[in-house]
Motif scaffolding. Structure first.
Motif, PDB file in Angstrom:
ATOM      1  N   ASN A 198       0.837  -1.211   0.000  1.00 24.78           N
ATOM      2  CA  ASN A 198       0.000   0.000   0.000  1.00 24.78           C
ATOM      3  C   ASN A 198       0.868   1.256   0.000  1.00 24.78           C
ATOM      4  N   LEU A 199       1.931   1.269   0.802  1.00 23.97           N
ATOM      5  CA  LEU A 199       2.831   2.424   0.816  1.00 23.97           C
ATOM      6  C   LEU A 199       3.537   2.589  -0.530  1.00 23.97           C
ATOM      7  N   VAL A 200       3.947   1.484  -1.136  1.00 22.74           N
ATOM      8  CA  VAL A 200       4.616   1.541  -2.440  1.00 22.74           C
ATOM      9  C   VAL A 200       3.668   2.086  -3.500  1.00 22.74           C
ATOM     10  N   ARG A 201       2.416   1.676  -3.468  1.00 16.53           N
ATOM     11  CA  ARG A 201       1.436   2.209  -4.429  1.00 16.53           C
ATOM     12  C   ARG A 201       1.282   3.727  -4.246  1.00 16.53           C
ATOM     13  N   GLU A 202       1.269   4.166  -3.003  1.00 22.14           N
ATOM     14  CA  GLU A 202       1.172   5.607  -2.720  1.00 22.14           C
ATOM     15  C   GLU A 202       2.417   6.329  -3.238  1.00 22.14           C
ATOM     16  N   LEU A 203       3.583   5.743  -3.012  1.00 23.44           N
ATOM     17  CA  LEU A 203       4.848   6.299  -3.510  1.00 23.44           C
ATOM     18  C   LEU A 203       4.799   6.420  -5.026  1.00 23.44           C
ATOM     19  N   ASP A 204       4.401   5.354  -5.701  1.00 20.03           N
ATOM     20  CA  ASP A 204       4.349   5.369  -7.160  1.00 20.03           C
ATOM     21  C   ASP A 204       3.348   6.395  -7.687  1.00 20.03           C
ATOM     22  N   ASN A 222      11.430  -1.989 -10.843  1.00 18.88           N
ATOM     23  CA  ASN A 222      10.870  -1.859  -9.500  1.00 18.88           C
ATOM     24  C   ASN A 222       9.936  -2.998  -9.105  1.00 18.88           C
ATOM     25  N   GLU A 223       9.739  -3.966  -9.989  1.00 23.56           N
ATOM     26  CA  GLU A 223       8.915  -5.118  -9.633  1.00 23.56           C
ATOM     27  C   GLU A 223       9.607  -5.918  -8.534  1.00 23.56           C
ATOM     28  N   PHE A 224       8.818  -6.627  -7.789  1.00 25.84           N
ATOM     29  CA  PHE A 224       9.360  -7.434  -6.698  1.00 25.84           C
ATOM     30  C   PHE A 224       9.615  -8.861  -7.182  1.00 25.84           C
ATOM     31  N   LYS A 225      10.535  -8.983  -8.144  1.00 19.54           N
ATOM     32  CA  LYS A 225      10.897 -10.295  -8.686  1.00 19.54           C
ATOM     33  C   LYS A 225      11.770 -11.062  -7.699  1.00 19.54           C
ATOM     34  N   VAL A 283       3.263   4.054   8.247  1.00 21.86           N
ATOM     35  CA  VAL A 283       3.423   5.416   7.738  1.00 21.86           C
ATOM     36  C   VAL A 283       4.705   5.605   6.935  1.00 21.86           C
ATOM     37  N   ALA A 284       5.583   4.591   6.940  1.00 21.97           N
ATOM     38  CA  ALA A 284       6.847   4.712   6.216  1.00 21.97           C
ATOM     39  C   ALA A 284       7.414   3.322   5.949  1.00 21.97           C
ATOM     40  N   CYS A 285       8.261   3.254   4.915  1.00 20.71           N
ATOM     41  CA  CYS A 285       8.877   1.980   4.581  1.00 20.71           C
ATOM     42  C   CYS A 285      10.234   2.207   3.929  1.00 20.71           C
ATOM     43  N   ALA A 286      11.016   1.160   3.924  1.00 26.21           N
ATOM     44  CA  ALA A 286      12.270   1.086   3.185  1.00 26.21           C
ATOM     45  C   ALA A 286      12.550  -0.400   2.999  1.00 26.21           C
ATOM     46  N   SER A 287      13.306  -0.721   1.963  1.00 25.40           N
ATOM     47  CA  SER A 287      13.602  -2.132   1.723  1.00 25.40           C
ATOM     48  C   SER A 287      14.966  -2.264   1.067  1.00 25.40           C
ATOM     49  N   TYR A 288      15.424  -3.504   1.020  1.00 22.92           N
ATOM     50  CA  TYR A 288      16.605  -3.799   0.215  1.00 22.92           C
ATOM     51  C   TYR A 288      16.446  -5.169  -0.418  1.00 22.92           C
ATOM     52  N   ARG A 289      17.161  -5.318  -1.524  1.00 27.24           N
ATOM     53  CA  ARG A 289      17.279  -6.623  -2.169  1.00 27.24           C
ATOM     54  C   ARG A 289      18.760  -6.884  -2.383  1.00 27.24           C
ATOM     55  N   ILE A 290      19.095  -8.150  -2.476  1.00 28.46           N
ATOM     56  CA  ILE A 290      20.495  -8.502  -2.708  1.00 28.46           C
ATOM     57  C   ILE A 290      20.861  -8.108  -4.126  1.00 28.46           C
ATOM     58  N   PHE A 291      21.968  -7.394  -4.241  1.00 28.56           N
ATOM     59  CA  PHE A 291      22.462  -6.908  -5.530  1.00 28.56           C
ATOM     60  C   PHE A 291      23.479  -7.900  -6.103  1.00 28.56           C
ATOM     61  N   ASP A 292      24.431  -8.301  -5.266  1.00 25.94           N
ATOM     62  CA  ASP A 292      25.405  -9.343  -5.608  1.00 25.94           C
ATOM     63  C   ASP A 292      25.931  -9.926  -4.299  1.00 25.94           C
ATOM     64  N   ASN A 293      26.978 -10.730  -4.346  1.00 24.39           N
ATOM     65  CA  ASN A 293      27.462 -11.409  -3.138  1.00 24.39           C
ATOM     66  C   ASN A 293      27.888 -10.464  -2.020  1.00 24.39           C
ATOM     67  N   ASP A 294      28.348  -9.269  -2.387  1.00 22.36           N
ATOM     68  CA  ASP A 294      28.855  -8.312  -1.401  1.00 22.36           C
ATOM     69  C   ASP A 294      27.935  -7.124  -1.159  1.00 22.36           C
ATOM     70  N   SER A 295      26.870  -7.012  -1.950  1.00 21.14           N
ATOM     71  CA  SER A 295      26.126  -5.757  -1.975  1.00 21.14           C
ATOM     72  C   SER A 295      24.611  -5.955  -1.940  1.00 21.14           C
ATOM     73  N   VAL A 296      23.958  -4.911  -1.446  1.00 20.27           N
ATOM     74  CA  VAL A 296      22.507  -4.820  -1.489  1.00 20.27           C
ATOM     75  C   VAL A 296      22.138  -3.513  -2.181  1.00 20.27           C
ATOM     76  N   PHE A 324      19.220  -0.580  -1.732  1.00 22.79           N
ATOM     77  CA  PHE A 324      18.087  -0.049  -1.000  1.00 22.79           C
ATOM     78  C   PHE A 324      17.071   0.484  -1.996  1.00 22.79           C
ATOM     79  N   LYS A 325      15.801   0.194  -1.710  1.00 20.45           N
ATOM     80  CA  LYS A 325      14.720   0.543  -2.620  1.00 20.45           C
ATOM     81  C   LYS A 325      13.502   0.975  -1.828  1.00 20.45           C
ATOM     82  N   ARG A 326      12.610   1.631  -2.523  1.00 20.26           N
ATOM     83  CA  ARG A 326      11.264   1.931  -2.045  1.00 20.26           C
ATOM     84  C   ARG A 326      11.264   2.592  -0.660  1.00 20.26           C
TER      85      ARG A 326
END
Length: 153
Positions: A15-21, A39-42, A57-70, A72-74
């Motif tokens: 819901n927060l992501v939809r509001e952000l978008d 930005n899809e949640f694949k 009222v707020a959000c933040a997220s991360y996904r793994i980028f590679d073996n050493d990195s993430v 941050f999104k949304r």
């Protein structure tokens, strides 16, 4: 303000992501659709939510980028809750989580004109880097990176 960790399937987060978008599309227009697939949640995301009286009222997220990195999104805070340090605190909590898991770097992609976000990320010691991946020749966004100090036990 209470926080909780969850994942990208949590309806409160979605819901927060939809509001952000909606806000982005209102400001930028349909040109923004070129980022929809990025930005899809694949891939799984670790999500943190902030609550006021049990309302997200707020959000933040991360996904793994590679073996050493993430990546941050949304990162989003409802308008009436901004300028209270909420996004800053959510990112700090996510950074603590990723460093405990052994990640060394974090990336962020944001709009070149999104000055509040850029100011926040610079305050958190993110540095501008060359655009990468699908953003390499995209002059509407900037890429930022942070290296975490090694953790010694």
């Amino acid at each position: 303000m209470d926080t909780t960790f969850t994942d990208e399937k949590d309806e409160r987060f979605l819901n927060l992501v939809r509001e952000l978008d909606r806000g982005y599309y209102k400001r930028i227009g349909d040109e923004l659709s070129k980022y929809d697939s990025y930005n899809e949640f694949k891939n799984p995301h670790v999500v943190i939510l902030a609550f006021d009286n049990n309302i997200a009222v707020a959000c933040a997220s991360y996904r793994i980028f590679d073996n050493d990195s993430v990546e941050f999104k949304r990162v989003y805070v409802k308008k009436e809750y901004r300028k209270r340090g909420i996004a800053y605190n959510l990112i700090i909590q996510l950074e603590k989580s990723v460093t405990e898991k052994g990640f060394k770097y974090s990336y962020i992609v944001t709009g070149k004109n999104n000055q509040p976000a850029i100011k926040l990320y610079k305050k958190l010691n993110y540095e501008l880097i060359d655009n990468f991946g699908q953003f390499k020749y995209d002059d509407t966004v900037i890429c930022m990176k942070k290296e975490f100090a090694p953790c010694f036990e």
